[in-house]
Each structure stands twice: as C-alpha cells, then as structure tokens.
Scaffold this motif. Sequence first.
Motif, PDB file in Angstrom:
ATOM      1  N   CYS A 110      12.755   5.752  58.023  1.00 35.55           N
ATOM      2  CA  CYS A 110      12.989   4.146  58.457  1.00 35.55           C
ATOM      3  C   CYS A 110      11.694   3.486  58.724  1.00 35.55           C
ATOM      4  CB  CYS A 110      13.610   4.258  59.445  1.00 35.55           C
ATOM      5  SG  CYS A 110      14.003   2.765  60.511  1.00 35.55           S
ATOM      6  N   THR A 111      11.893   2.243  58.131  1.00 32.24           N
ATOM      7  CA  THR A 111      10.631   1.306  58.267  1.00 32.24           C
ATOM      8  C   THR A 111      10.235   1.140  59.478  1.00 32.24           C
ATOM      9  OG1 THR A 111      10.004  -0.796  57.492  1.00 32.24           O
ATOM     10  CG2 THR A 111      12.196  -0.485  58.375  1.00 32.24           C
ATOM     11  N   ASP A 114       9.592   1.679  53.037  1.00 32.96           N
ATOM     12  CA  ASP A 114       9.034   0.269  52.533  1.00 32.96           C
ATOM     13  C   ASP A 114       8.262   0.573  51.333  1.00 32.96           C
ATOM     14  OD1 ASP A 114       9.889  -1.162  54.784  1.00 32.96           O
ATOM     15  OD2 ASP A 114       8.052  -0.625  55.769  1.00 32.96           O
ATOM     16  N   ASP A 115       7.964   1.915  50.943  1.00 30.99           N
ATOM     17  CA  ASP A 115       7.183   1.952  49.744  1.00 30.99           C
ATOM     18  C   ASP A 115       7.962   3.032  48.775  1.00 30.99           C
ATOM     19  OD1 ASP A 115       4.977   0.851  51.194  1.00 30.99           O
ATOM     20  OD2 ASP A 115       4.613   3.068  52.155  1.00 30.99           O
ATOM     21  N   GLU A 157      14.625   6.101  43.964  1.00 37.17           N
ATOM     22  CA  GLU A 157      13.859   7.132  43.994  1.00 37.17           C
ATOM     23  C   GLU A 157      13.882   8.078  44.817  1.00 37.17           C
ATOM     24  OE1 GLU A 157       9.765   6.024  43.186  1.00 37.17           O
ATOM     25  OE2 GLU A 157      10.275   4.434  41.674  1.00 37.17           O
ATOM     26  N   TYR A 158      14.992   7.815  45.794  1.00 38.25           N
ATOM     27  CA  TYR A 158      15.167   8.825  46.987  1.00 38.25           C
ATOM     28  C   TYR A 158      15.365  10.222  46.263  1.00 38.25           C
ATOM     29  CZ  TYR A 158      15.262   5.149  50.617  1.00 38.25           C
ATOM     30  OH  TYR A 158      14.905   4.286  51.580  1.00 38.25           O
TER      31      TYR A 158
END
Length: 142
Positions: free
Chosen positions: A36-37, A117-118, A123-124
Amino acid sequence: MSPAEWESLCDGCGRCCLNKLEDWDTGEIAWTNVACTLLDHGTCRCRSYENRAELVPDCVTLTPEEVRKMNWLPPTCAYRLVADGKDLFWWHPLVSGSADTVHAAGVSVRHRVLSEDDIPVEEYEAHLVDWPAEIWDEVSET
C-alpha cells in the motif's frame, strides 16, 4: 476487549498491507510484494493510520466481526489467531515485550516490498510471492 486492546494486537508485520490478487473462479488469494502507498517500508506501519480509510478507500478496518470473515489475513496475524483461540507467537510484541522482535525474527515485510506507487496494477502478477502466507513459528528465538 477495548478498542485500545484490540489495536494492540497488531504485531506491526505489515503483511496485511500487501496487495493481493483473488482468482475470481476459485477465490484463491495470491500475495504480491507490492505494498500500500501508505506503508512505511522501514517501520512497517501506516504513515497515516487515522486517515487511511479516506486516503485509501479500499483499506479494510479490522474488527472482531470482520476478521472471522477474511480469508486473506496472514496465518500469523494476531487478530486471526485470537479469533481462532490460538496463542500469539514468541516474537509478537505483546509476548516479547519489544516491537523489534517481529522484524528480528524475519516475519515483517521490512525492506522486502515495493510501493504500489511504482508498480502498475497490470504488473502485479509479476510480483507474486509466497512468503506472506508462511507460518513463522519455526523461526527460532535469537
């Protein structure tokens, strides 16, 4: 249990703050190393705990009632253990007396994760990991 006692069950591992993927057909949960961010990767604590639900709308507030329904909580999660009538592990801060034992035992996500955030959601799947679902009782005391 009072709200403060309930909150004290959190061991600070940060595993519940990892993004997970659910198979729509089977309901199986796949863990990622994408956090998580709001997760501080060094302390494994939320950077804005009091405001997390406003900042991250899909953040789940763990309540005694909700914990019993959640199939994605890590097997070492104190909320889950207490709900199941099991003992806390030796490295849990309420047992050890130190917030650092969860990190020293290698249970936490400290320095093992990437920020959402990156990483684009698409792409998970490239960031799937098994270790958040592992049980760490085999880790010996140091």
